[in-house]
Design an enzyme around this catalytic site. Structure first.
Site, PDB file in Angstrom:
ATOM      1  N   ARG A 235       0.847  -1.184   0.000  1.00 51.38           N
ATOM      2  CA  ARG A 235       0.000   0.000   0.000  1.00 51.38           C
ATOM      3  C   ARG A 235       0.886   1.239   0.000  1.00 51.38           C
ATOM      4  O   ARG A 235       1.865   1.316   0.754  1.00 51.38           O
ATOM      5  CB  ARG A 235      -0.907   0.021   1.243  1.00 51.38           C
ATOM      6  CG  ARG A 235      -2.012  -1.035   1.232  1.00 51.38           C
ATOM      7  CD  ARG A 235      -3.041  -0.792   0.117  1.00 51.38           C
ATOM      8  NE  ARG A 235      -4.115  -1.779   0.120  1.00 51.38           N
ATOM      9  CZ  ARG A 235      -4.140  -2.866  -0.648  1.00 51.38           C
ATOM     10  NH1 ARG A 235      -3.148  -3.126  -1.489  1.00 51.38           N
ATOM     11  NH2 ARG A 235      -5.168  -3.698  -0.586  1.00 51.38           N
ATOM     12  N   HIS A 283      -0.858  -0.762  -9.878  1.00 50.75           N
ATOM     13  CA  HIS A 283      -1.462  -1.664  -8.873  1.00 50.75           C
ATOM     14  C   HIS A 283      -1.854  -3.015  -9.495  1.00 50.75           C
ATOM     15  O   HIS A 283      -3.019  -3.429  -9.462  1.00 50.75           O
ATOM     16  CB  HIS A 283      -2.678  -1.000  -8.207  1.00 50.75           C
ATOM     17  CG  HIS A 283      -2.987  -1.583  -6.864  1.00 50.75           C
ATOM     18  ND1 HIS A 283      -3.367  -0.821  -5.773  1.00 50.75           N
ATOM     19  CD2 HIS A 283      -2.946  -2.862  -6.408  1.00 50.75           C
ATOM     20  CE1 HIS A 283      -3.564  -1.614  -4.724  1.00 50.75           C
ATOM     21  NE2 HIS A 283      -3.313  -2.866  -5.089  1.00 50.75           N
TER      22      HIS A 283
HETATM   23  C1  GLV Z   1      -4.515  -5.860  -3.800  1.00 47.24           C
HETATM   24  O1  GLV Z   1      -3.986  -4.832  -3.582  1.00 47.24           O
HETATM   25  C2  GLV Z   1      -5.007  -6.730  -2.774  1.00 47.24           C
HETATM   26  O2  GLV Z   1      -5.130  -6.289  -1.633  1.00 47.24           O
HETATM   27  O3  GLV Z   1      -5.288  -7.896  -3.071  1.00 47.24           O
END
Ligand code: GLV
Length: 320
Positions: A235, A283
């Site tokens: 994160r 991401h």
């Molecule tokens: C992606 O960021 C997840 O939390 O699976």
């Protein structure tokens, strides 16, 4: 039994077809609701990724909520406030561990083989070979040793790099079976500075909680040896992005591979986009796979129906 799905990233029918198939295989009768199309329909179980608060609030009969990802920071506080006592269950690997291991392995090799330096040379049309650091000194440090961290650490250890780790407790939360094949020093978070001082590539795979938000600021990242590399695939808010940029400009950090950001998508014009020693991915390090995830959720629902506690239940006090 009624299952509601809220996933803005995936067509509803993909979840419905996979869930129905796995429910049939284990002999459960289910009705799958598209929560965005029928927001008022009540469900026994919800499978969600970042659902709107008012929808969650309107669900009065939930027995459990499944988070369609590994990290639960976007839903845990909200669920706890709206429906205290309803268990939140995260995906456990479900095909994400291998993807994360691939992502981190690429990042480690890129750093070890001095690709950021060669990219800088290429920009100046310069042809010069650079010495490789001794492999035995190129320690890769895993900050966070949950399922994603352990999967990546196992892969990097198998590539013959020395590894060590740092986690909240100084231990992995996983069962010993989950850690099979991984033996390395594990520092508790109180010894973060010592861990960082010995880390050439820092791999951040911590959950985002009140304790980890902003953990990697200027002071912490300055503990890394000069010329260290950073990979963040958990994160963005774990790292102070302005401090990270300062350390990249100053050369303390030689490169960063970033999959996650405090604000996503990373805003246009953010200086990280154009930093020559930063690589950015949107991401995608470990994406939710519908088939394995639906199978896992159905197995967990079957366990709940038998009165058992499934794996992956989030500890709301810890926030992961
Ligand atoms: C992606 O960021 C997840 O939390 O699976």
């Amino acid at each position: 039994m009624k299952l509601a799905v809220w996933d803005p990233d995936e067509p509803f029918r993909r979840w419905r077809d996979a869930l129905v198939q796995h429910a049939l295989e284990i002999g459960l009768a289910i009705d799958v609701i598209d929560a965005s199309a029928q927001p008022d329909a009540q469900a026994d179980f919800a499978l969600v990724w970042k659902p709107p608060t008012d929808w969650l609030q309107g669900q009065m009969g939930l027995r459990a909520v499944f988070n369609l990802g590994a990290g639960v920071d976007a839903i845990a506080p909200q669920l706890h406030r709206l429906h205290p006592g309803v268990p939140l269950i995260r995906l456990e690997d479900a095909g994400m561990g291998r993807q994360m291991a691939d992502y981190v392995a690429e990042g480690v090799l890129h750093a070890y083989r001095r690709m950021p330096d060669y990219a800088a040379q290429q920009a100046r049309q310069r042809w010069e070979s650079l010495p490789l650091p001794p492999r035995a000194s190129f320690t890769v440090g895993f900050l966070g040793l949950g399922q994603m961290g352990a999967a990546a650490a196992r892969r990097v250890a198998a590539m013959d790099f020395p590894i060590h780790a740092c986690s909240r407790s100084g231990q992995s939360r996983q069962s010993h079976a989950g850690l099979a094949g991984l033996s390395c020093p594990i520092f508790p978070l109180e010894r973060l500075d010592t861990f960082l001082a010995q880390t050439r590539v820092l791999v951040v795979l911590l959950p985002l909680t009140a304790d980890t938000r902003g953990l990697l600021d200027y002071a912490a990242l300055s503990r890394l040896p000069q010329g260290a590399h950073l990979i963040n695939a958990s994160r963005g808010a774990v790292i102070d992005q302005a401090d990270l940029l300062d350390l990249l400009h100053g050369g303390q950090l030689a490169s960063a591979l970033l999959d996650v950001f405090a604000s996503e998508p990373l805003p246009a014009g953010d200086p990280l986009w154009s930093h020559p020693r930063v690589r950015i991915t949107p991401h995608v390090a470990a994406q939710t796979l519908v088939g394995p995830s639906a199978a896992q959720v159905m197995r967990k629902i079957a366990a709940i129906e038998r009165g058992e506690q499934p794996g992956g239940v989030v500890d709301m006090r810890l926030g992961y």
